[in-house]
Design an enzyme around this catalytic site. Structure first.
Site, PDB file in Angstrom:
ATOM      1  N   HIS A 246       0.930  -1.303  -0.135  1.00  0.00           N
ATOM      2  CA  HIS A 246       0.019   0.005   0.089  1.00  0.00           C
ATOM      3  C   HIS A 246       0.801   1.332  -0.093  1.00  0.00           C
ATOM      4  CE1 HIS A 246      -4.002  -2.083   1.564  1.00  0.00           C
ATOM      5  NE2 HIS A 246      -3.381  -2.863   0.576  1.00  0.00           N
TER       6      HIS A 246
ATOM      7  N   GLU B 293       0.935   3.865   1.872  1.00  0.00           N
ATOM      8  CA  GLU B 293       1.469   4.352   3.132  1.00  0.00           C
ATOM      9  C   GLU B 293       2.355   3.382   3.673  1.00  0.00           C
ATOM     10  OE1 GLU B 293      -1.416   3.423   1.972  1.00  0.00           O
ATOM     11  OE2 GLU B 293      -2.991   3.506   3.868  1.00  0.00           O
TER      12      GLU B 293
ATOM     13  N   CYS C  49      -6.108   1.281   5.363  1.00  0.00           N
ATOM     14  CA  CYS C  49      -6.691  -0.211   5.739  1.00  0.00           C
ATOM     15  C   CYS C  49      -6.182  -0.560   7.200  1.00  0.00           C
ATOM     16  CB  CYS C  49      -6.341  -1.581   4.725  1.00  0.00           C
ATOM     17  SG  CYS C  49      -4.535  -1.751   5.037  1.00  0.00           S
TER      18      CYS C  49
ATOM     19  N   CYS D  66      -2.479  -0.943   7.687  1.00  0.00           N
ATOM     20  CA  CYS D  66      -1.541   0.227   7.472  1.00  0.00           C
ATOM     21  C   CYS D  66      -1.745   0.974   8.737  1.00  0.00           C
ATOM     22  CB  CYS D  66      -2.003   1.023   6.206  1.00  0.00           C
ATOM     23  SG  CYS D  66      -1.354   0.105   4.717  1.00  0.00           S
TER      24      CYS D  66
END
Length: 162
Positions: free
Chosen positions: A84, A86, A112, A115
């Site tokens: 992802h 991040e 999510c 994360c």
């Protein structure tokens, strides 16, 4: 006396979410383009976008595993070739030895739950989000950790990846 003309400039949140949005344009994900920027004291520390790890084939070459397995958005994050945005921003900062403690994460899509846990343990103090994501656990964990989450109504909109 001179006639002073006001310059139209974005505020800081719009500026940094725009940079996150632009980072997301590098995404190699077939499902969703997401970009992130880690900022401290109005300085960019790291950026990231979602996609396969460095040195391995991108999903446009291999196909989307999540699509093949019919995994709905917001579920089974471990079944994906990609990282992802991040995660990539946090990893980039670590790789270069940059502390992100007390930074602000600008992200084009709400994190999510995976994360969110990384954001909490990385010491990020605030998350500025452009659009939502269907993960109530992530929202509740960030709230419980005392991390401020701010949604902004930015000018940057993406219809779909690709």
């Amino acid at each position: 006396m001179q006639n002073k003309k006001k310059i139209n400039r974005p505020d800081w949140d719009d500026y940094f979410i725009g940079i996150a949005w632009l980072a997301g344009e590098r995404s190699t994900c077939l499902r969703r383009k997401v970009g992130a920027a880690l900022v401290k004291e109005k300085r960019i520390l790291a950026t990231g976008y979602n996609g396969a790890p460095s040195g391995i084939r991108h999903c446009d070459e291999t196909g989307c595993l999540r699509e093949q397995l019919k995994i709905p958005s917001g579920e089974r994050h471990e079944l994906c070739r990609g990282l992802h945005a991040e995660q990539n921003a946090i990893i980039q900062a670590a790789y270069h030895g940059v502390s992100i403690k007390d930074s602000i994460l600008y992200i084009t899509c709400h994190p999510c739950s995976v994360c969110a846990k990384m954001i909490i343990n990385a010491g990020i103090k605030k998350v500025v989000v452009l659009e939502g994501y269907p993960d109530e656990l992530a929202q509740s964990m960030l709230k419980e950790a005392g991390i401020s989450v701010k949604y902004i109504n930015g000018k940057h909109k993406r219809v779909s990846a690709g």
